[in-house]
Design an enzyme around this catalytic site. Structure first.
Site, PDB file in Angstrom:
ATOM      1  N   ASP A   1      27.070   5.292 -11.019  1.00  0.00           N
ATOM      2  CA  ASP A   1      26.909   4.772  -9.658  1.00  0.00           C
ATOM      3  C   ASP A   1      25.820   5.561  -8.928  1.00  0.00           C
ATOM      4  O   ASP A   1      25.944   6.770  -8.733  1.00  0.00           O
ATOM      5  CB  ASP A   1      28.252   4.908  -8.919  1.00  0.00           C
ATOM      6  CG  ASP A   1      28.327   4.047  -7.679  1.00  0.00           C
ATOM      7  OD1 ASP A   1      27.283   3.580  -7.203  1.00  0.00           O
ATOM      8  OD2 ASP A   1      29.441   3.848  -7.170  1.00  0.00           O
ATOM      9  N   ASP A   2      24.738   4.878  -8.558  1.00  0.00           N
ATOM     10  CA  ASP A   2      23.660   5.493  -7.763  1.00  0.00           C
ATOM     11  C   ASP A   2      22.913   6.597  -8.504  1.00  0.00           C
ATOM     12  O   ASP A   2      22.431   7.550  -7.885  1.00  0.00           O
ATOM     13  CB  ASP A   2      24.208   6.047  -6.440  1.00  0.00           C
ATOM     14  CG  ASP A   2      24.495   4.971  -5.412  1.00  0.00           C
ATOM     15  OD1 ASP A   2      24.487   3.780  -5.778  1.00  0.00           O
ATOM     16  OD2 ASP A   2      24.741   5.321  -4.246  1.00  0.00           O
TER      17      ASP A   2
ATOM     18  N   CYS B   1      25.403  -1.825  -4.981  1.00  0.00           N
ATOM     19  CA  CYS B   1      26.582  -1.756  -5.840  1.00  0.00           C
ATOM     20  C   CYS B   1      27.236  -3.082  -6.212  1.00  0.00           C
ATOM     21  O   CYS B   1      27.300  -3.468  -7.380  1.00  0.00           O
ATOM     22  CB  CYS B   1      27.631  -0.858  -5.184  1.00  0.00           C
ATOM     23  SG  CYS B   1      27.061   0.830  -4.849  1.00  0.00           S
TER      24      CYS B   1
ATOM     25  N   HIS C   1      35.093  -2.796  -6.322  1.00  0.00           N
ATOM     26  CA  HIS C   1      34.089  -3.210  -5.335  1.00  0.00           C
ATOM     27  C   HIS C   1      33.720  -4.692  -5.445  1.00  0.00           C
ATOM     28  O   HIS C   1      32.583  -5.077  -5.188  1.00  0.00           O
ATOM     29  CB  HIS C   1      32.818  -2.340  -5.439  1.00  0.00           C
ATOM     30  CG  HIS C   1      32.041  -2.281  -4.152  1.00  0.00           C
ATOM     31  ND1 HIS C   1      30.767  -1.781  -4.069  1.00  0.00           N
ATOM     32  CD2 HIS C   1      32.375  -2.689  -2.891  1.00  0.00           C
ATOM     33  CE1 HIS C   1      30.340  -1.847  -2.827  1.00  0.00           C
ATOM     34  NE2 HIS C   1      31.305  -2.397  -2.090  1.00  0.00           N
TER      35      HIS C   1
ATOM     36  N   ASP D   1      24.394   1.266 -11.793  1.00  0.00           N
ATOM     37  CA  ASP D   1      24.475   0.008 -11.045  1.00  0.00           C
ATOM     38  C   ASP D   1      23.239  -0.272 -10.208  1.00  0.00           C
ATOM     39  O   ASP D   1      23.021  -1.402  -9.774  1.00  0.00           O
ATOM     40  CB  ASP D   1      25.742  -0.031 -10.179  1.00  0.00           C
ATOM     41  CG  ASP D   1      25.780   1.056  -9.117  1.00  0.00           C
ATOM     42  OD1 ASP D   1      24.943   1.986  -9.152  1.00  0.00           O
ATOM     43  OD2 ASP D   1      26.668   0.999  -8.238  1.00  0.00           O
ATOM     44  N   ASN D   2      22.431   0.744  -9.967  1.00  0.00           N
ATOM     45  CA  ASN D   2      21.167   0.583  -9.245  1.00  0.00           C
ATOM     46  C   ASN D   2      20.443   1.918  -9.330  1.00  0.00           C
ATOM     47  O   ASN D   2      20.950   2.888  -9.898  1.00  0.00           O
ATOM     48  CB  ASN D   2      21.381   0.166  -7.783  1.00  0.00           C
ATOM     49  CG  ASN D   2      22.466   0.941  -7.067  1.00  0.00           C
ATOM     50  OD1 ASN D   2      23.549   0.412  -6.812  1.00  0.00           O
ATOM     51  ND2 ASN D   2      22.213   2.207  -6.755  1.00  0.00           N
TER      52      ASN D   2
END
Length: 479
Positions: A39-40, A79, A153, A289-290
């Site tokens: 994540d991130d 996300c 999410h 995710d990004n």
């Protein structure tokens, strides 16, 4: 004589059983599938991408044992949209999941309670649309045990929760962010029940992932391990922080400790597969995710996207190009670097092809099975890749990219740039706009994007502004 015939029958039956067992063991078994999402993460923050201040031995080993996709993308620059595309194999703008449905963690606690109240009263709450079929739905129907460990999410209301979307088991949290330490704000769920979790959350997710493998190692399983690391809040345990005392910047030091914890958890999960003798028959994916959030008004965490320009929440490479690794011993070449553009939408059809699960033609899956491409049987999986994120847009065709992006990258708040054209082969950092030099190419790409955009729908939530790029749009919620 009768005794002799009885013994003979027993021996023949034993021989027949043994032969049948040999035949059965010779039949190929469906692979387990493990999908791991960070994540991130910054693009530059793993060893195989050149990171020197944060050791990531387990991710590096995963890449060495499989295929590393240098041009791996996600279809959303933050996300929830990425996860909607990931689990459906479709561009999330096709079904209105363009933006995050709401904040999670401590900031989302009251909002989550309101979501549940509205759900009970029949209100329409944000979440992955119920008409969309997930990879977990498809694998469960094919006989797989399915489990989610970590971040969801994709909707807080009861109808949208994981065990209504194809997952047999769920341990994690429903929102977009969560504390890593035990607190009154923690909202960890086991199934549909809230539970107290005393451990540092990344370590708890490792424990739960390995326990899922223990429970299901005798049948095909799908494990979706979705970390909240390295998303804010910036929480690291003291033992890991101590390993990075030479990093002077406190945020980067904490980020390094959080990355190290996630790498440890991935290592524990892969070790459990080896312990159970499952490594050779398990297809493993890893993505973020990004891109890393380095722009103000994002959840800045100390990440590094070099050599890419841009940040989470932008359609520049720094927002949408991510670490992307695929491992399946005997089916995917070890140590291969694949440089054709791929996207997280491809994970669903690749996994289903490996599991020999047919997808109906009317499912409108837009990803492709990557396995033949990794083998070099075909040239490139995609002629173009596309993005729409409010007023931002992008299209990649070969080495060419046309993009409108958040003007805050250039110090201009509350603006989206005009369309800019880059050649990524020559300019991976998107620093030299060629739109004036190559107007025909810019027009060609805009025309292709416009045609793709015709099949998109208006966002299901947001403020309803129409985008300058001629597609229905809305403003993203801050995250």
């Amino acid at each position: 004589m009768n005794r002799f015939l009885g013994i003979l029958r027993i021996e023949l039956a034993a021989l027949l059983f043994a032969n049948l067992s040999v035949v059965a063991s010779a039949e190929p078994t469906r692979p387990n599938i493990v999908l791991i999402v960070g994540d991130d993460m910054g693009y530059a923050d793993i060893g195989v991408h050149g990171c020197t201040d944060i050791p990531t031995p387990h991710l590096d080993a995963l890449a060495a044992a499989g295929v590393r996709c240098s041009d791996g993308y996600v279809s959303g620059p933050y996300c929830s949209p990425t996860r909607a595309g990931l689990l459906t194999g479709r561009y999330q703008t096709r079904f209105g999941h363009e933006f995050n449905p709401g904040q999670g963690g401590a900031r989302g606690r009251q909002r989550g309670q309101a979501n549940q109240r509205d759900e009970q009263q029949g209100g329409v709450r944000p979440g992955l649309p119920l008409a969309q079929t997930t990879i977990a739905d498809r694998l469960k129907a094919a006989g797989y045990a399915t489990g989610l460990v970590g971040k969801w999410h994709l909707g807080i209301g009861p109808r949208f929760q994981p065990q209504k979307r194809g997952f047999d088991e769920f341990f994690g949290f429903l929102g977009g962010a969560h504390t890593y330490f035990p607190s009154d704000e923690a909202q960890i769920m086991r199934g549909t029940d809230r539970v107290e979790e005393p451990a540092y959350l990344t370590d708890a997710l490792a424990r739960e992932a390995t326990a899922f493998i223990d429970r299901h190692h005798e049948q095909p399983f799908f494990l979706y391990l979705a970390f909240n690391a390295v998303h804010t809040p910036m929480h690291a345990d003291e033992a890991r922080l101590a390993k990075f005392g030479t990093i002077g910047d406190q945020k980067r030091r904490t980020y390094a400790a959080m990355m190290s914890a996630m790498d440890d958890a991935i290592g524990a999960t892969l070790a459990k597969l080896r312990e159970k003798g499952l490594e050779e028959n398990t297809l493993v994916f890893f993505i973020s995710d990004n891109g890393g959030p380095i722009m103000q008004a994002t959840s800045v965490n100390g990440s590094n996207n070099q050599p890419l320009r841009g940040s989470k929440r932008t359609t520049l490479e720094g927002g949408i190009r991510v670490p992307f690794i695929v491992k399946w011993p005997g089916h995917v070449l070890a140590g291969k670097v694949y440089d054709q553009p791929v996207i997280q939408l491809d994970i669903l059809p690749t996994a289903l092809a490996a599991a020999d699960v047919d997808v109906p033609g009317d499912a409108n899956i837009e990803g492709v099975n990557l396995l033949p491409y990794f083998d070099g049987q075909q040239a490139a999986p995609h002629e173009e890749l596309y993005w729409r994120f409010g007023e931002q847009m992008a299209i990649r065709q070969g080495d060419w990219k046309l993009v409108r992006y958040d003007g805050r990258v250039d110090g201009a708040p509350n603006t989206v740039t005009e369309a800019k054209l880059y050649n990524l082969n020559d300019d991976i950092g998107e620093s030299r706009d060629l739109a004036d030099e190559k107007p025909a190419k810019a027009t060609e790409l805009q025309t292709a994007w416009d045609a793709w955009n015709e099949a998109n729908v208006a966002p299901l939530w947001g403020n309803g502004r129409r985008a300058r790029n001629r597609g229905p749009s809305a403003a993203p919620a801050a995250n």
